[in-house]
Design a protein around this motif. Sequence first.
Motif, PDB file in Angstrom:
ATOM      1  N   LEU A  42       0.834  -1.208   0.000  1.00 57.86           N
ATOM      2  CA  LEU A  42       0.000   0.000   0.000  1.00 57.86           C
ATOM      3  C   LEU A  42       0.865   1.253   0.000  1.00 57.86           C
ATOM      4  O   LEU A  42       0.591   2.216  -0.719  1.00 57.86           O
ATOM      5  CB  LEU A  42      -0.953  -0.011   1.198  1.00 57.86           C
ATOM      6  N   THR A  43       1.916   1.244   0.785  1.00 65.45           N
ATOM      7  CA  THR A  43       2.759   2.446   0.818  1.00 65.45           C
ATOM      8  C   THR A  43       3.440   2.634  -0.536  1.00 65.45           C
ATOM      9  O   THR A  43       3.552   3.753  -1.036  1.00 65.45           O
ATOM     10  CB  THR A  43       3.752   2.393   2.000  1.00 65.45           C
ATOM     11  N   GLY A  44       3.862   1.535  -1.137  1.00 64.64           N
ATOM     12  CA  GLY A  44       4.505   1.631  -2.446  1.00 64.64           C
ATOM     13  C   GLY A  44       3.547   2.096  -3.528  1.00 64.64           C
ATOM     14  O   GLY A  44       3.928   2.804  -4.455  1.00 64.64           O
ATOM     15  N   TYR A  45       2.301   1.715  -3.397  1.00 59.45           N
ATOM     16  CA  TYR A  45       1.306   2.110  -4.397  1.00 59.45           C
ATOM     17  C   TYR A  45       0.868   3.558  -4.191  1.00 59.45           C
ATOM     18  O   TYR A  45       0.829   4.350  -5.135  1.00 59.45           O
ATOM     19  CB  TYR A  45       0.099   1.175  -4.317  1.00 59.45           C
ATOM     20  N   TYR A  46       0.562   3.907  -2.950  1.00 62.97           N
ATOM     21  CA  TYR A  46       0.031   5.252  -2.700  1.00 62.97           C
ATOM     22  C   TYR A  46       1.085   6.342  -2.743  1.00 62.97           C
ATOM     23  O   TYR A  46       0.788   7.502  -2.498  1.00 62.97           O
ATOM     24  CB  TYR A  46      -0.767   5.284  -1.390  1.00 62.97           C
ATOM     25  N   THR A  47       2.305   5.981  -3.080  1.00 65.38           N
ATOM     26  CA  THR A  47       3.328   6.994  -3.301  1.00 65.38           C
ATOM     27  C   THR A  47       3.725   7.045  -4.773  1.00 65.38           C
ATOM     28  O   THR A  47       4.807   7.497  -5.113  1.00 65.38           O
ATOM     29  CB  THR A  47       4.566   6.728  -2.418  1.00 65.38           C
ATOM     30  N   THR A  48       2.834   6.532  -5.627  1.00 64.84           N
ATOM     31  CA  THR A  48       3.045   6.698  -7.064  1.00 64.84           C
ATOM     32  C   THR A  48       1.935   7.598  -7.615  1.00 64.84           C
ATOM     33  O   THR A  48       0.965   7.900  -6.907  1.00 64.84           O
ATOM     34  CB  THR A  48       2.970   5.360  -7.817  1.00 64.84           C
ATOM     35  N   GLU A  49       2.092   7.952  -8.866  1.00 68.34           N
ATOM     36  CA  GLU A  49       1.085   8.810  -9.503  1.00 68.34           C
ATOM     37  C   GLU A  49      -0.288   8.140  -9.498  1.00 68.34           C
ATOM     38  O   GLU A  49      -1.297   8.777  -9.191  1.00 68.34           O
ATOM     39  CB  GLU A  49       1.533   9.111 -10.928  1.00 68.34           C
ATOM     40  N   GLN A  50      -0.311   6.838  -9.824  1.00 66.19           N
ATOM     41  CA  GLN A  50      -1.604   6.137  -9.808  1.00 66.19           C
ATOM     42  C   GLN A  50      -2.217   6.159  -8.419  1.00 66.19           C
ATOM     43  O   GLN A  50      -3.430   6.313  -8.262  1.00 66.19           O
ATOM     44  CB  GLN A  50      -1.439   4.660 -10.210  1.00 66.19           C
ATOM     45  N   GLY A  51      -1.363   5.969  -7.413  1.00 68.19           N
ATOM     46  CA  GLY A  51      -1.844   5.931  -6.037  1.00 68.19           C
ATOM     47  C   GLY A  51      -2.459   7.262  -5.621  1.00 68.19           C
ATOM     48  O   GLY A  51      -3.531   7.302  -5.006  1.00 68.19           O
ATOM     49  N   LEU A  52      -1.785   8.360  -5.962  1.00 66.43           N
ATOM     50  CA  LEU A  52      -2.336   9.675  -5.596  1.00 66.43           C
ATOM     51  C   LEU A  52      -3.667   9.904  -6.304  1.00 66.43           C
ATOM     52  O   LEU A  52      -4.594  10.488  -5.747  1.00 66.43           O
ATOM     53  CB  LEU A  52      -1.356  10.795  -5.937  1.00 66.43           C
ATOM     54  N   LEU A  53      -3.737   9.408  -7.531  1.00 67.78           N
ATOM     55  CA  LEU A  53      -4.987   9.521  -8.286  1.00 67.78           C
ATOM     56  C   LEU A  53      -6.085   8.700  -7.604  1.00 67.78           C
ATOM     57  O   LEU A  53      -7.210   9.163  -7.421  1.00 67.78           O
ATOM     58  CB  LEU A  53      -4.740   8.998  -9.699  1.00 67.78           C
ATOM     59  N   ASP A  54      -5.732   7.499  -7.233  1.00 69.11           N
ATOM     60  CA  ASP A  54      -6.694   6.613  -6.584  1.00 69.11           C
ATOM     61  C   ASP A  54      -7.225   7.248  -5.293  1.00 69.11           C
ATOM     62  O   ASP A  54      -8.411   7.184  -4.978  1.00 69.11           O
ATOM     63  CB  ASP A  54      -6.019   5.274  -6.258  1.00 69.11           C
ATOM     64  N   LEU A  55      -6.321   7.898  -4.568  1.00 69.14           N
ATOM     65  CA  LEU A  55      -6.689   8.534  -3.307  1.00 69.14           C
ATOM     66  C   LEU A  55      -7.495   9.805  -3.552  1.00 69.14           C
ATOM     67  O   LEU A  55      -8.328  10.195  -2.737  1.00 69.14           O
ATOM     68  CB  LEU A  55      -5.404   8.870  -2.539  1.00 69.14           C
ATOM     69  N   PRO A  76       6.251  12.033  -4.085  1.00 69.38           N
ATOM     70  CA  PRO A  76       6.933  10.941  -3.358  1.00 69.38           C
ATOM     71  C   PRO A  76       7.759  10.034  -4.267  1.00 69.38           C
ATOM     72  O   PRO A  76       8.818   9.551  -3.853  1.00 69.38           O
ATOM     73  CB  PRO A  76       5.780  10.180  -2.692  1.00 69.38           C
ATOM     74  N   TRP A  77       7.301   9.813  -5.494  1.00 68.60           N
ATOM     75  CA  TRP A  77       8.022   8.871  -6.351  1.00 68.60           C
ATOM     76  C   TRP A  77       9.310   9.461  -6.911  1.00 68.60           C
ATOM     77  O   TRP A  77      10.054   8.774  -7.583  1.00 68.60           O
ATOM     78  CB  TRP A  77       7.129   8.373  -7.490  1.00 68.60           C
ATOM     79  N   GLU A  78       9.564  10.734  -6.630  1.00 69.37           N
ATOM     80  CA  GLU A  78      10.848  11.290  -7.053  1.00 69.37           C
ATOM     81  C   GLU A  78      11.983  10.779  -6.178  1.00 69.37           C
ATOM     82  O   GLU A  78      13.155  11.007  -6.472  1.00 69.37           O
ATOM     83  CB  GLU A  78      10.790  12.819  -7.061  1.00 69.37           C
ATOM     84  N   SER A  79      11.647  10.122  -5.095  1.00 69.10           N
ATOM     85  CA  SER A  79      12.640   9.467  -4.234  1.00 69.10           C
ATOM     86  C   SER A  79      12.448   7.964  -4.355  1.00 69.10           C
ATOM     87  O   SER A  79      11.322   7.479  -4.256  1.00 69.10           O
ATOM     88  CB  SER A  79      12.422   9.899  -2.780  1.00 69.10           C
ATOM     89  N   PRO A  80      13.520   7.208  -4.556  1.00 67.65           N
ATOM     90  CA  PRO A  80      13.350   5.747  -4.675  1.00 67.65           C
ATOM     91  C   PRO A  80      12.806   5.139  -3.389  1.00 67.65           C
ATOM     92  O   PRO A  80      12.224   4.066  -3.414  1.00 67.65           O
ATOM     93  CB  PRO A  80      14.760   5.240  -4.980  1.00 67.65           C
TER      94      PRO A  80
END
Lengths: 236, 569
Positions: A170-183, B55-59
């Motif tokens: 969840l943390t890996g997903y919600y810190t991507t562009e798709q995740g922010l969109l989903d949220l 956030p994704w700008e940081s690995p």
Amino acid sequence: MNMNRRETLKSLLLAPLAAGAAATAGCASGARVSWTELPREYSYGRTEAEQQRDRELFAESWFSEHELVTIAVLCDIILPSDHANGGALDAGLPDFVEFIVKDRENLKLPVRGGIAWLDSYAVNEFGADFVNIDEPQRLAICDRIAWTDVEDPVLRPGIRFFSLMRDLTLTGYYTTEQGLLDLGYQGNVANVWDGVPAEVLARHGLQYEPEWLDKCVDQSRRDIIATWDDEMNLTS
Amino acid sequence: MSSSEQYDAIVVGSGAGGGMATWRLAQAGLRVALVEAGPWYDPADDSQRTQFRYPWESPRRGASTRLRPFGDFNACIGGWELDGEPFTTAPDTDFMWWRARMLGGRTNHWGRISLRFGPLDFKRSDVDGLGDNWPIGYEDVKPYYDQVDKLIGVFGTNEGLPNDPDGYFLPPPKPRLHELYYIRGARKAGVPVYPSRLSILTKRINNDRGICVYCRQCSRACALHADFSSSMVLIYPAVATGRVDVFTNTMVRKVDTGADGRATGVSCIDRGNRRELRINGRSVVLAASACGSARILLNSISARHSSGLGNSSGHVGRYLHDSTGASRAAFLPELMDRDIYNEDGVGGMHVYTPWWLEGANLDFARGYHLEIGGGMGMPSYGFGFAANQYNEFLGQRVGGYGNGLRDDVRRFYGSRLSIACRGESVPQYGNYCELDPSVVDEWGIPVLRFNYRWTDQEINQARHMQDTMEELLEASGGILLGSKPGPERQYGLTQPGEIIHEVGTTRMGDDPATSVTNRYGQLHDADNVFVADAGTFVSQADKNPTWTILSLAWRTSDYIIEQMRQRNL
Ligand SMILES: Cc1cc2nc3c(=O)[nH]c(=O)nc-3n(C[C@H](O)[C@H](O)[C@H](O)COP(=O)(O)OP(=O)(O)OC[C@H]3O[C@@H](n4cnc5c(N)ncnc54)[C@H](O)[C@@H]3O)c2cc1C
Ligand code: SF4
């Protein structure tokens, strides 16, 4: 960065139990698990020491292919891709989990040991590694270890591990562009905050106290240089 | 190597105190050498910028590392540990020491909470008989607070409170939703709450700096220069006068003194090429942070100053004290399933509660204030952990997998309210830092060893904090999270140093036998050496220290200018 499935995919064979065969292309069932590959170059205000550390982390290999495949399969179960905003694999979760586990030393053992527990449990129950049993069998195991209120000493390590994988997914997903969109996240953009929207206040049955509001910034005057009288009153 | 120039003033350290001294002295026409152990820094430089990054700008998606303990996007170069620069602690001590190594020091990522000390805060001994009064009072510092407000900019409101003085404030931003819940709860509990006071520009104060665009990322440092950091607000303008030479990546070992015991300059090491460097000057202003400056003084040993410069009283390093702290959080069911909109606001709380029980009969002496947290922040590493743990309060199962988790994440997003308390401790002679006799850093400079233990006063205060936080969180409609720490955990009292308000190591006083500097930050033992950081604090109020550091540094600088004008220096 726009990560979606049309971009570079990384893929690994769902290899049969015959250990070490993962890299042998085209063997056995030939089923593959693929995911969006995450970048390996970043630039966000790093010091030399930090760049060096990240280079070392990317160069380090910690997980075996079998482990990575297992991570991918688990992430996919936790947040599947059959959703408009994509799932774990679309968001490159295996790459993220691999990186963060290398980065946070205290995750290494729980993830490695967790995978080993899962395989051992799957072998006992269904005769093969977690990734090599069939899907209904995999889900049957997940159903047993996905809920934290289950008090079964045999399952306890599995429950802990599944919780950890759920957290990482969840943390890996919600810190991507798709995740922010989903949220539906709206922030991280320049704006002029002028209070909670009226309809939100209404929905919560709350109001600003008028005396409080009187003291707050008049955003139409924010660009006028501040001046005060000698009594500490703002005059501009 | 030796600097060819004889500077009017050498300022050591570029944080709050050093930045202010550099700016003021340069503005008055002095030639200044600013010596800073870390690199040049400007958040507007894209290669150093962490603001406005996703956030994704940081690995690692903003996760903390040893090199960025407050998260990968935090602006601080430094942290709880510095490679090659250890410190040690006595066996019964758990001291934490946060150090920055960069232009602007810890002001690049600090919380911007900018509180004046009040009249009582300078005279605490008169109030409770503990410790000592400052040799100066609020009326001595007030003109400087006024100037700092106007020069730097701080939002807040004039409430006419007796010990939380009014100021020249910019108008505050409106509260966010969770803050409205807190206000309602505080009203119910009969606890006051006011707009917070932060050095963030909600309104233009000059044409050089930008205005806040509400990104909630002050801890990443502001590329618009719309909040206070010493680098962007004081040092760049000081450098623009053409009278300041900045020596970055240059670590001061000691202050050099002549036969007469007065300073002649500083000995340093260039961290880039490891070469020794000597900088000559007519005066030295130490602002390497309270402990950093104490360390330099203790290391400045000479025939005249055999126990370290300024240490004839044995008081350098003594009376080290930090703020107390404790925190608690709650889940607010009324904030479930929120409408999602941009509520970033400024990089800090919009409302706070100052100490409200002055004079009440309590089993501890001094007060604390409450800092309020919550809201729909930008996800970073850790977001989504224990995603549906609050199901426990709703009679639903915790855990699971599949797309249903998405609903859980959204349902609980922004439903947490937290309070952090920051309180005043009573300074103790027995809490101190000293040179460790057997450890040096990678530059060969002896390091500090800390000795620090809380007393019952702080522990009792923490117990009171816990009761207060529970009452207020529940009054706000919250369900308390975690368990209430009891005596076995000192009621959740933070470790000494953890609040990063360490002060008092070179305290000011009129008596050279019990203090290190006079009321202007001038060493009793060497009249051309000054301290312009929180070392001079006799007591640290429950207010965060930086607004007072800035004001006192300005005051000390004015004194230096005046003394030079009168040819006393
Ligand atoms: C996360 C965080 C939040 C905070 N929030 C608040 C807040 O909201 N309100 C508040 O009032 N305070 C806050 N503080 C505290 C505040 O940052 C400090 O009080 C303030 O920065 C201290 O200023 P200073 O000038 O004493 O030292 P610093 O800012 O620490 O600067 C000292 C500088 O000296 C340099 N230096 C040290 N030793 C040497 C040497 N030997 N030679 C050369 N250079 C040297 C260092 O590299 C550093 O740049 C916070 C601190 C942190 C870390
Ligand atoms: S909240 Fe405002 S002052 Fe703080 S970093 Fe963002 S724009 Fe700058």
